[in-house]
Design an enzyme around this catalytic site. Structure first.
Site, PDB file in Angstrom:
ATOM      1  N   PRO A 250       0.829  -1.210   0.000  1.00 36.73           N
ATOM      2  CA  PRO A 250       0.000   0.000   0.000  1.00 36.73           C
ATOM      3  C   PRO A 250       0.863   1.260   0.000  1.00 36.73           C
ATOM      4  CG  PRO A 250      -0.532  -1.431   1.867  1.00 36.73           C
ATOM      5  CD  PRO A 250       0.626  -2.038   1.176  1.00 36.73           C
ATOM      6  N   PRO A 251       0.291   2.384  -0.397  1.00 35.30           N
ATOM      7  CA  PRO A 251       1.056   3.618  -0.428  1.00 35.30           C
ATOM      8  C   PRO A 251       1.560   4.018   0.954  1.00 35.30           C
ATOM      9  CG  PRO A 251      -1.221   3.993  -1.120  1.00 35.30           C
ATOM     10  CD  PRO A 251      -1.080   2.547  -0.872  1.00 35.30           C
ATOM     11  N   THR A 253       4.036   2.899   2.715  1.00 36.26           N
ATOM     12  CA  THR A 253       4.581   1.899   3.619  1.00 36.26           C
ATOM     13  C   THR A 253       6.100   1.852   3.578  1.00 36.26           C
ATOM     14  OG1 THR A 253       4.043   0.341   1.878  1.00 36.26           O
ATOM     15  CG2 THR A 253       2.640   0.342   3.809  1.00 36.26           C
ATOM     16  N   GLY A 254       6.699   2.716   2.789  1.00 39.53           N
ATOM     17  CA  GLY A 254       8.154   2.804   2.835  1.00 39.53           C
ATOM     18  C   GLY A 254       8.862   2.104   1.699  1.00 39.53           C
ATOM     19  N   THR A 256       9.652   3.357  -1.347  1.00 42.84           N
ATOM     20  CA  THR A 256      10.676   4.256  -1.866  1.00 42.84           C
ATOM     21  C   THR A 256      11.836   4.349  -0.885  1.00 42.84           C
ATOM     22  OG1 THR A 256       8.840   5.493  -2.765  1.00 42.84           O
ATOM     23  CG2 THR A 256      10.994   6.508  -2.893  1.00 42.84           C
ATOM     24  N   HIS A 472     -25.694   7.182  19.217  1.00 44.21           N
ATOM     25  CA  HIS A 472     -25.286   6.359  18.076  1.00 44.21           C
ATOM     26  C   HIS A 472     -23.866   5.822  18.302  1.00 44.21           C
ATOM     27  CE1 HIS A 472     -25.112   5.470  13.632  1.00 44.21           C
ATOM     28  NE2 HIS A 472     -23.810   5.508  13.927  1.00 44.21           N
ATOM     29  N   GLU A 473     -22.963   6.723  18.634  1.00 42.07           N
ATOM     30  CA  GLU A 473     -21.574   6.292  18.822  1.00 42.07           C
ATOM     31  C   GLU A 473     -21.446   5.385  20.045  1.00 42.07           C
ATOM     32  OE1 GLU A 473     -19.436   6.651  16.574  1.00 42.07           O
ATOM     33  OE2 GLU A 473     -20.497   8.126  15.366  1.00 42.07           O
ATOM     34  N   HIS A 476     -22.260   1.885  19.071  1.00 35.62           N
ATOM     35  CA  HIS A 476     -21.134   1.151  18.485  1.00 35.62           C
ATOM     36  C   HIS A 476     -20.191   0.665  19.586  1.00 35.62           C
ATOM     37  CE1 HIS A 476     -21.927   2.035  14.338  1.00 35.62           C
ATOM     38  NE2 HIS A 476     -21.809   3.337  14.479  1.00 35.62           N
ATOM     39  N   ASP A 547     -22.487   3.311   7.863  1.00 37.75           N
ATOM     40  CA  ASP A 547     -22.579   2.026   8.565  1.00 37.75           C
ATOM     41  C   ASP A 547     -23.290   1.004   7.689  1.00 37.75           C
ATOM     42  OD1 ASP A 547     -21.484   3.261  10.704  1.00 37.75           O
ATOM     43  OD2 ASP A 547     -23.349   3.472  11.835  1.00 37.75           O
TER      44      ASP A 547
HETATM   45  P1  ADP Z   1       5.827   4.406  -0.647  1.00 38.05           P
HETATM   46  O1  ADP Z   1       6.938   4.521  -1.611  1.00 38.05           O
HETATM   47  O2  ADP Z   1       5.631   3.011  -0.138  1.00 38.05           O
HETATM   48  O3  ADP Z   1       4.550   5.011  -1.068  1.00 38.05           O
HETATM   49  P2  ADP Z   1       7.542   6.050   0.890  1.00 38.05           P
HETATM   50  O4  ADP Z   1       8.731   5.181   0.948  1.00 38.05           O
HETATM   51  O5  ADP Z   1       7.577   7.167  -0.078  1.00 38.05           O
HETATM   52  O6  ADP Z   1       6.254   5.205   0.665  1.00 38.05           O
HETATM   53  O7  ADP Z   1       7.283   6.592   2.355  1.00 38.05           O
HETATM   54  C1  ADP Z   1       6.966   7.918   2.609  1.00 38.05           C
HETATM   55  C2  ADP Z   1       7.526   8.362   3.930  1.00 38.05           C
HETATM   56  O8  ADP Z   1       6.948   7.654   5.009  1.00 38.05           O
HETATM   57  C3  ADP Z   1       8.999   8.114   4.056  1.00 38.05           C
HETATM   58  O9  ADP Z   1       9.729   9.176   3.545  1.00 38.05           O
HETATM   59  C4  ADP Z   1       9.201   7.974   5.549  1.00 38.05           C
HETATM   60  O10 ADP Z   1       9.347   9.232   6.145  1.00 38.05           O
HETATM   61  C5  ADP Z   1       7.895   7.388   6.009  1.00 38.05           C
HETATM   62  N1  ADP Z   1       7.994   5.942   6.208  1.00 38.05           N
HETATM   63  C6  ADP Z   1       7.280   5.007   5.539  1.00 38.05           C
HETATM   64  N2  ADP Z   1       7.578   3.777   5.971  1.00 38.05           N
HETATM   65  C7  ADP Z   1       8.535   3.915   6.906  1.00 38.05           C
HETATM   66  C8  ADP Z   1       9.277   2.990   7.718  1.00 38.05           C
HETATM   67  N3  ADP Z   1       9.089   1.673   7.645  1.00 38.05           N
HETATM   68  N4  ADP Z   1      10.177   3.491   8.574  1.00 38.05           N
HETATM   69  C9  ADP Z   1      10.374   4.809   8.668  1.00 38.05           C
HETATM   70  N5  ADP Z   1       9.723   5.723   7.932  1.00 38.05           N
HETATM   71  C10 ADP Z   1       8.800   5.304   7.065  1.00 38.05           C
HETATM   72 ZN    ZN Z   2     -22.185   4.728  12.970  1.00 40.89          ZN
END
Ligand code: ADP
Ligand code: ZN
Length: 675
Positions: A250-251, A253-254, A256, A472-473, A476, A547
């Site tokens: 997923p976007p 997650t690190g 890059t 409501h909350e 839940h 919901d």
């Molecule tokens: P992706 O390429 O998966 O979309 P990025 O690598 O660009 O995500 O992550 C964006 C920023 O989030 C990084 O520059 C960093 O600051 C932070 N980040 C994401 N994952 C980590 C991780 N595992 N450890 C430390 N920082 C992280």
């Molecule tokens: Zn609700």
């Protein structure tokens, strides 16, 4: 009213910086070339101007009266009619003696340039006038016609538009080159790759230390570093070094970050670009850029090429054949495939690519010999989140009450990028309040803000509405607290944020498989909001839209995807390949469709009845909770514990954290004994 999803805020820091660009010619040189073109044009124009002036030297104009007089007196030697516009009058010896006594005539009896110019109005009248004036002259002059090309106006006539067109074209192309980003320059550089090169001079100073969690991914990627550092170790035994490694997840997650850290660890040049950098509106540019990129890379090997968002070019081919227009992307992809096949396994270029849509990638990309390794980078679990907090808190001035375990618990579903964002927001908030250090509350506010958006302090909510929202909350919260398999609650608020009026956060247990019972309990908890409205006020509202949407989708998935319904049986209509287009044709009969509808609604009704039953039984606790919520606007799991007692089922998250801490201290003690 619920909004407990988090959005990834992946930013790509690699694109904001601009280290040296391998293919960019220094801008000054290009200017220089253009200046030459301009200069030559200008010189030619000025030169022509002088030439033209030479051929038509303006002479003194004379009027009709004077000309007639001169003709009558027989002083005119010849009249040349130039282009039927101007009459050039040459005097004979007699005339010259009278008007230009100091000028000598040539051998033919005239001066080389005319002595007078007469502008003609009407040609017929002029001829008539010349004839009449000389009626008494014995030796009359006749008009000779001369065609003389006026170079100046002729040439200017076509040169000026041409120059304008050229200038316009150049400006347009330069503007385009600039717009295409990276300052890659003019149209002539369009086929060059846009990769940014990080090498010794512009070193990437990201190492594995900056990447928290992701232990398995690190181990795998460590191997890539090792390939680059000592390839002989692997090739000695006849093994082949992988050419491509795909990072999937997923976007935010690190991915890059991980790729960059590889470059930092391996200390080799690192070409970084995004899949969309290949795409241009001109045909053939993408393929040419791929070729250029690989040529550059091979020249710098061993090195790493990193292609972010590879799905921009790597999407499966030929799916949207009807629309056409995808040929460009296809040829880019084909070129990439060819290049990856083309370079030898030992050439020391490893391609890393990142995507969050591995499912839509072309199968040809994933086969052995191209991206033959895939590394899954997943959302961090509670332990991972804690470590990411640690990484990003390094540079921050923290208060004593900041507890990383607690923060990790408060941020289920957050990606690394979200956590980085939380840390930054917290620092900004503390600064805004003029604090000396960042405390726990700043972090909590930052989390809220990132989950729900900005607080809408001035959204107008009547006391009645507030009461409905609170119940409501609380509904839940109560149901999820009392059901064994529902996700334990983290916190409930009725502060309006973004476009939600209130929210309940749960701690999703990080399960690998989910049982039917668990899904059912979640549905009950999701319906708990509406059920509470029913139980307390005897009427329901529109506030439960999201919901209901969630519950409907879940019930549908249970029946049609997971084979969890008795009536439908062990059948799944899920299509993991994404090839089938179910929007047009359904893979089941009308009869089955009816059964599905029936089962889905029966499932939801059953869950709703159950929610009502639970809340009716715990009416007292529900009211207490709702009132506390109205008073304080935010409640935490501690408040629930006080009202309903501890959940007898324990909390798997706490255990996880404890285990991780145990493991760490074990590692430390073994290291100590080693030392
Ligand atoms: P992706 O390429 O998966 O979309 P990025 O690598 O660009 O995500 O992550 C964006 C920023 O989030 C990084 O520059 C960093 O600051 C932070 N980040 C994401 N994952 C980590 C991780 N595992 N450890 C430390 N920082 C992280
Ligand atoms: Zn609700």
């Amino acid at each position: 009213m619920d909004n407990n999803e988090t959005k990834g805020t992946g930013n790509n820091p690699d694109q904001s910086t601009q280290p040296n660009q391998p293919n960019q010619k220094p801008n000054g040189k290009k200017r220089f070339n253009l200046m030459w073109v301009y200069a030559i044009l200008a010189i030619v124009l000025i030169g022509l101007n002088f030439l033209g002036r030479d051929s038509v030297t303006p002479q003194e104009e004379i009027d009709q009266g004077k000309l007639i007089e001169m003709l009558k007196r027989g002083e005119v030697g010849k009249i040349e009619l130039v282009n039927r516009e101007d009459a050039e009058v040459y005097l004979n010896q007699k005339g010259l003696m009278v008007y230009f006594p100091e000028v000598n005539a040539n051998s033919d009896g005239f001066t080389s340039t005319p002595n007078y110019i007469y502008k003609i109005g009407s040609l017929d009248r002029f001829e008539e006038m010349v004839e009449n004036a000389q009626l008494e002259v014995t030796d009359p002059v006749y008009i000779t016609n001369v065609r003389r090309n006026n170079w100046m106006s002729d040439i200017l006539g076509w040169i000026i538009p041409l120059v304008l067109i050229i200038v316009f074209y150049i400006i347009l192309m330069r503007g385009m080159g600039r717009n295409m980003g990276g300052g890659a320059g003019s149209i002539f550089n369009i086929g060059k790759s846009r990769a940014q090169l990080y090498d010794k001079n512009t070193s990437v100073n990201v190492t594995f230390k900056d990447v928290a969690g992701l232990e398995e991914a690190k181990v795998e990627i460590m191997e890539v570093v090792d390939f680059l550092k000592n390839p002989e170790k692997y090739t000695k035994l006849g093994g082949k070094i992988p050419k491509g490694v795909l990072l999937v997840g997923p976007p935010g997650t690190g991915k890059t970050l991980l790729a960059k850290s590889v470059a930092g660890e391996a200390n080799v040049p690192f070409f970084s670009l995004s899949g969309s950098d290949f795409v241009e509106m001109f045909v053939g540019v993408g393929a040419s850029r791929v070729r250029d990129l690989f040529n550059n890379a091979k020249a710098k090997s061993p090195c790493i090429i990193f292609i972010d968002e590879i799905d921009a070019i790597g999407r499966a081919r030929g799916k949207s054949a009807i629309t056409g227009g995808n040929d460009e992307r296809e040829s880019t992809l084909n070129q990439l495939l060819t290049e990856m096949d083309g370079f030898g396994t030992n050439s020391g270029v490893i391609v890393l690519a990142a995507t969050n849509r591995a499912d839509i990638l072309d199968k040809a990309l994933l086969r052995a010999g191209r991206f033959d390794r895939q590394i899954y980078v997943e959302l961090p679990d509670i332990v991972g989140r804690k470590e990411i907090f640690e990484v990003h808190m390094r540079g921050l001035k923290l208060g004593n009450d900041v507890d990383k375990d607690f923060l990790a618990k408060q941020t289920p579903g957050f990606s690394g990028a979200d956590i980085a964002n939380v840390c930054n927001e917290a620092a900004l908030m503390a600064a805004r309040k003029g604090k000396e250090e960042i405390d726990k509350q700043d972090f909590l506010d930052a989390v809220d803000r990132i989950i729900g958006g900005l607080e809408k302090k001035n959204k107008i909510i009547t006391p009645e509405e507030k009461k409905v929202i609170a119940f409501h909350e609380a509904g839940h919260a109560t149901t999820s607290w009392l059901l064994q398999y529902a996700h334990p609650l983290v916190k409930v608020t009725i502060v309006p944020r973004g476009n939600s009026l209130g929210a309940a956060w749960y701690l999703p247990e990080e399960r690998q498989i989910t049982t039917k019972e668990q899904m059912y309990h979640e549905m009950i908890a999701t319906l708990g909001g509406r059920a509470a409205e029913q139980v307390v006020f005897g009427q329901i509202s529109t506030g439960a839209l999201s919901d209901l949407e969630k519950v409907t989708k879940q019930a549908f998935a249970m029946v049609t995807y997971y084979g969890l319904d008795e009536e439908i049986g062990n059948i799944s209509y899920y299509d993991s390949t994404g090839q089938q287009d179910y929007s047009l044709t359904k893979p089941y009969s009308e009869k089955t469709a009816e059964t599905i509808d029936k089962e889905v609604s029966a499932l939801i009704e059953k869950a709703y009845k159950e929610a009502i039953a639970i809340l009716t039984d715990h009416r007292e606790g529900l009211s207490q909770l709702a009132n506390k919520l109205i008073e304080e606007e935010v409640i935490f799991s501690e408040d629930l514990e006080r009202i309903f007692g501890k959940r007898p089922w324990g909390n798997s998250e706490d255990e996880k954290l404890k285990n991780a801490a145990l493991k760490k201290s074990e590692e430390q003690s073994t290291e100590e004994t080693k030392a």
